[in-house]
Design a protein around this motif. Sequence first.
Motif, PDB file in Angstrom:
ATOM      1  N   GLY A 265       0.825  -1.208   0.000  1.00  0.00           N
ATOM      2  CA  GLY A 265       0.000   0.000   0.000  1.00  0.00           C
ATOM      3  C   GLY A 265       0.856   1.254   0.000  1.00  0.00           C
ATOM      4  N   MET A 266       1.911   1.254   0.842  1.00  0.00           N
ATOM      5  CA  MET A 266       2.795   2.423   0.894  1.00  0.00           C
ATOM      6  C   MET A 266       3.596   2.563  -0.398  1.00  0.00           C
ATOM      7  N   SER A 353      -4.797  -0.055  -7.158  1.00  0.00           N
ATOM      8  CA  SER A 353      -4.409  -1.470  -7.226  1.00  0.00           C
ATOM      9  C   SER A 353      -2.992  -1.633  -7.761  1.00  0.00           C
ATOM     10  N   ILE A 354      -2.393  -2.794  -7.464  1.00  0.00           N
ATOM     11  CA  ILE A 354      -1.127  -3.198  -8.080  1.00  0.00           C
ATOM     12  C   ILE A 354      -1.404  -4.491  -8.831  1.00  0.00           C
ATOM     13  N   VAL A 355      -1.087  -4.482 -10.129  1.00  0.00           N
ATOM     14  CA  VAL A 355      -1.366  -5.642 -10.983  1.00  0.00           C
ATOM     15  C   VAL A 355      -0.037  -6.325 -11.292  1.00  0.00           C
ATOM     16  N   GLY A 356       0.108  -7.584 -10.824  1.00  0.00           N
ATOM     17  CA  GLY A 356       1.384  -8.298 -10.900  1.00  0.00           C
ATOM     18  C   GLY A 356       1.762  -8.736 -12.308  1.00  0.00           C
ATOM     19  N   TRP A 357       3.037  -9.047 -12.456  1.00  0.00           N
ATOM     20  CA  TRP A 357       3.648  -9.445 -13.717  1.00  0.00           C
ATOM     21  C   TRP A 357       2.822 -10.520 -14.441  1.00  0.00           C
ATOM     22  N   LYS A 358       2.681 -10.352 -15.764  1.00  0.00           N
ATOM     23  CA  LYS A 358       2.040 -11.364 -16.641  1.00  0.00           C
ATOM     24  C   LYS A 358       0.570 -11.622 -16.293  1.00  0.00           C
ATOM     25  N   SER A 359      -0.061 -10.717 -15.552  1.00  0.00           N
ATOM     26  CA  SER A 359      -1.481 -10.912 -15.224  1.00  0.00           C
ATOM     27  C   SER A 359      -2.356 -10.436 -16.382  1.00  0.00           C
ATOM     28  N   SER A 360      -3.624 -10.809 -16.323  1.00  0.00           N
ATOM     29  CA  SER A 360      -4.560 -10.435 -17.386  1.00  0.00           C
ATOM     30  C   SER A 360      -5.895 -10.049 -16.747  1.00  0.00           C
ATOM     31  N   ILE A 361      -6.437  -8.906 -17.168  1.00  0.00           N
ATOM     32  CA  ILE A 361      -7.738  -8.454 -16.660  1.00  0.00           C
ATOM     33  C   ILE A 361      -8.705  -8.401 -17.840  1.00  0.00           C
ATOM     34  N   GLY A 362      -9.832  -9.109 -17.698  1.00  0.00           N
ATOM     35  CA  GLY A 362     -10.761  -9.304 -18.820  1.00  0.00           C
ATOM     36  C   GLY A 362     -11.628  -8.089 -19.134  1.00  0.00           C
ATOM     37  N   ARG A 363     -12.373  -8.190 -20.223  1.00  0.00           N
ATOM     38  CA  ARG A 363     -13.248  -7.100 -20.690  1.00  0.00           C
ATOM     39  C   ARG A 363     -14.317  -6.771 -19.638  1.00  0.00           C
ATOM     40  N   TRP A 364     -14.555  -5.475 -19.471  1.00  0.00           N
ATOM     41  CA  TRP A 364     -15.588  -4.964 -18.570  1.00  0.00           C
ATOM     42  C   TRP A 364     -15.384  -5.385 -17.108  1.00  0.00           C
ATOM     43  N   SER A 365     -14.184  -5.813 -16.749  1.00  0.00           N
ATOM     44  CA  SER A 365     -13.909  -6.176 -15.350  1.00  0.00           C
ATOM     45  C   SER A 365     -13.477  -4.945 -14.562  1.00  0.00           C
ATOM     46  N   ARG A 366     -13.613  -5.038 -13.232  1.00  0.00           N
ATOM     47  CA  ARG A 366     -13.144  -3.958 -12.352  1.00  0.00           C
ATOM     48  C   ARG A 366     -12.224  -4.548 -11.288  1.00  0.00           C
ATOM     49  N   VAL A 367     -11.060  -3.945 -11.130  1.00  0.00           N
ATOM     50  CA  VAL A 367     -10.138  -4.323 -10.052  1.00  0.00           C
ATOM     51  C   VAL A 367      -9.892  -3.038  -9.273  1.00  0.00           C
ATOM     52  N   GLN A 368     -10.375  -2.975  -8.015  1.00  0.00           N
ATOM     53  CA  GLN A 368     -10.314  -1.685  -7.328  1.00  0.00           C
ATOM     54  C   GLN A 368     -10.246  -1.860  -5.818  1.00  0.00           C
ATOM     55  N   ALA A 369      -9.991  -0.731  -5.132  1.00  0.00           N
ATOM     56  CA  ALA A 369      -9.960  -0.704  -3.666  1.00  0.00           C
ATOM     57  C   ALA A 369     -10.258   0.716  -3.210  1.00  0.00           C
ATOM     58  N   GLU A 370     -10.330   0.870  -1.868  1.00  0.00           N
ATOM     59  CA  GLU A 370     -10.680   2.195  -1.322  1.00  0.00           C
ATOM     60  C   GLU A 370      -9.503   3.162  -1.368  1.00  0.00           C
ATOM     61  N   GLY A 371      -8.289   2.622  -1.431  1.00  0.00           N
ATOM     62  CA  GLY A 371      -7.124   3.505  -1.478  1.00  0.00           C
ATOM     63  C   GLY A 371      -6.620   3.921  -0.114  1.00  0.00           C
ATOM     64  N   ASP A 372      -6.923   3.138   0.939  1.00  0.00           N
ATOM     65  CA  ASP A 372      -6.348   3.400   2.261  1.00  0.00           C
ATOM     66  C   ASP A 372      -4.982   2.707   2.297  1.00  0.00           C
ATOM     67  N   TYR A 373      -3.922   3.515   2.165  1.00  0.00           N
ATOM     68  CA  TYR A 373      -2.573   2.946   1.994  1.00  0.00           C
ATOM     69  C   TYR A 373      -2.084   2.196   3.229  1.00  0.00           C
ATOM     70  N   ASN A 374      -2.682   2.477   4.398  1.00  0.00           N
ATOM     71  CA  ASN A 374      -2.206   1.833   5.627  1.00  0.00           C
ATOM     72  C   ASN A 374      -2.967   0.562   5.978  1.00  0.00           C
ATOM     73  N   ALA A 375      -4.180   0.394   5.409  1.00  0.00           N
ATOM     74  CA  ALA A 375      -4.991  -0.782   5.756  1.00  0.00           C
ATOM     75  C   ALA A 375      -4.481  -2.013   5.009  1.00  0.00           C
ATOM     76  N   LYS A 376      -4.650  -3.178   5.632  1.00  0.00           N
ATOM     77  CA  LYS A 376      -4.163  -4.428   5.031  1.00  0.00           C
ATOM     78  C   LYS A 376      -4.790  -4.673   3.662  1.00  0.00           C
ATOM     79  N   LEU A 377      -6.088  -4.419   3.541  1.00  0.00           N
ATOM     80  CA  LEU A 377      -6.778  -4.602   2.260  1.00  0.00           C
ATOM     81  C   LEU A 377      -7.200  -3.247   1.674  1.00  0.00           C
ATOM     82  N   GLY A 378      -6.412  -2.218   1.981  1.00  0.00           N
ATOM     83  CA  GLY A 378      -6.736  -0.876   1.501  1.00  0.00           C
ATOM     84  C   GLY A 378      -6.467  -0.667   0.031  1.00  0.00           C
ATOM     85  N   ILE A 379      -5.578  -1.508  -0.532  1.00  0.00           N
ATOM     86  CA  ILE A 379      -5.413  -1.532  -1.986  1.00  0.00           C
ATOM     87  C   ILE A 379      -5.545  -2.988  -2.440  1.00  0.00           C
ATOM     88  N   THR A 380      -5.943  -3.181  -3.698  1.00  0.00           N
ATOM     89  CA  THR A 380      -6.056  -4.541  -4.236  1.00  0.00           C
ATOM     90  C   THR A 380      -4.722  -4.919  -4.883  1.00  0.00           C
TER      91      THR A 380
END
Length: 415
Positions: A265-266, A353-380
């Motif tokens: 997150g940081m 979000s951070i999208v890892g190496w060689k990953s693929s995100i499909g059509r019309w998909s959403r990968v998102q988070a609240e953007g709380d940099y300090n929370a464990k699941l604050g970013i995807t």
Amino acid sequence: MESSGEKVVAVIMVGGPTKGTRFRPLSFNTPKPLFPLAGQAMVHHPISACKKIPNLAQIFLIGFYEEREFALYVSSISNELRVPVRYLKEDKPHGSAGGIYYFRDLIMEDSPSHIFLLNCDVCCSFPLPDMLEAHIKYGGMGTMLVIKVSAESANEFGELVADPVTKELLHYTEKPETFVSDLINCGVYVFTPDVFNAIEDVSSHREGRANLRRVSSFEALQSATRNLPTDFVRLDQDILSPLAGKKQLYTYETMDFWEQIKTPGMSLKCSSLYLSQFRFTSSHLLASGDGIKNATIVGDVYIHPSAKVHPSAKIGPNVSLSANVRIGAGVRLISCIVLDDVEIKENAVVIHSIVGWKSSIGRWSRVQAEGDYNAKLGITILGEAVTVEDEVVVINSIVLPNKTLNVSVQEEIIL
């Protein structure tokens, strides 16, 4: 300022490999210091700041990673900056001060008048030439970079008291239980070679106590720090605290940004800070586009020259696209790091979000988070080679490598 003959060296502590657990799953793939922030390896930011130090002779990286993990990076950065960069592997933990003492002969081979010591997981503007100038004026053994933070967060760091006029370090305590000061240690220092004598004094004092312990059981009742190996010396507790108030150590306050990069997150927050700094230092690294021939660019965005972005995509602010990334038509990216060889297909959305190496995100998909940099699941975070299929939504989640998601998930860690 010093005469042109006096050389300066810089040492950057890169840590690893037992550390970095909080940086998973991103540290599975690459040593944390080589993880890209604003399109450049994390360690690249302090290294390029060192390049601005007058009379810089050499940069040393000290850590526990295998040499082969750094070999390619060290050779390319040495060529790029035209400054010798060497990686030195520690054989065992020596502590933050013991590490530089262990390699003192190599560090001193150019007979430098000053030694900079930086921590790799610090994000700031690194005002090193100004620090050096202040340090020479103070005339002490060492000067540390400090910053004011909120009273609530100060106890997470080393708190200190400095003389408001002379800037002398009067008192230093590491992560105190009660509030001492809102001035904290930034983990960036400049020393004269006398620092090696101070480290040696700690070692020999401890060795003397160790000999005493063989004939005295009283020692066993003393604090746990007495049981540290003689060659394990910590900069904060063993050097800074005892020398505070003895006209040896001074402070230089930065009014600019400063963060510690402990979690993914940081890293996303620090990528944003470095991207905004590029406006003043490296504007050529920032992308531009109007949505006609190139994608629409909003705010600060880094796009690797090999990335392919559809002109109808809208990117930014705070987006970093790595090598060979493919961005399809109508894609919207906000506040994200997209790593090498990722494909994001038509009309997908990625936010915080951070999208890892060689990953693929499909059509019309959403990968998102609240953007709380300090929370464990604050970013995807998607680990390496994660496939998010068409029309799947991933919110506030961490997905470990090599997983395929064909159903939507929220606030989950997928192992």
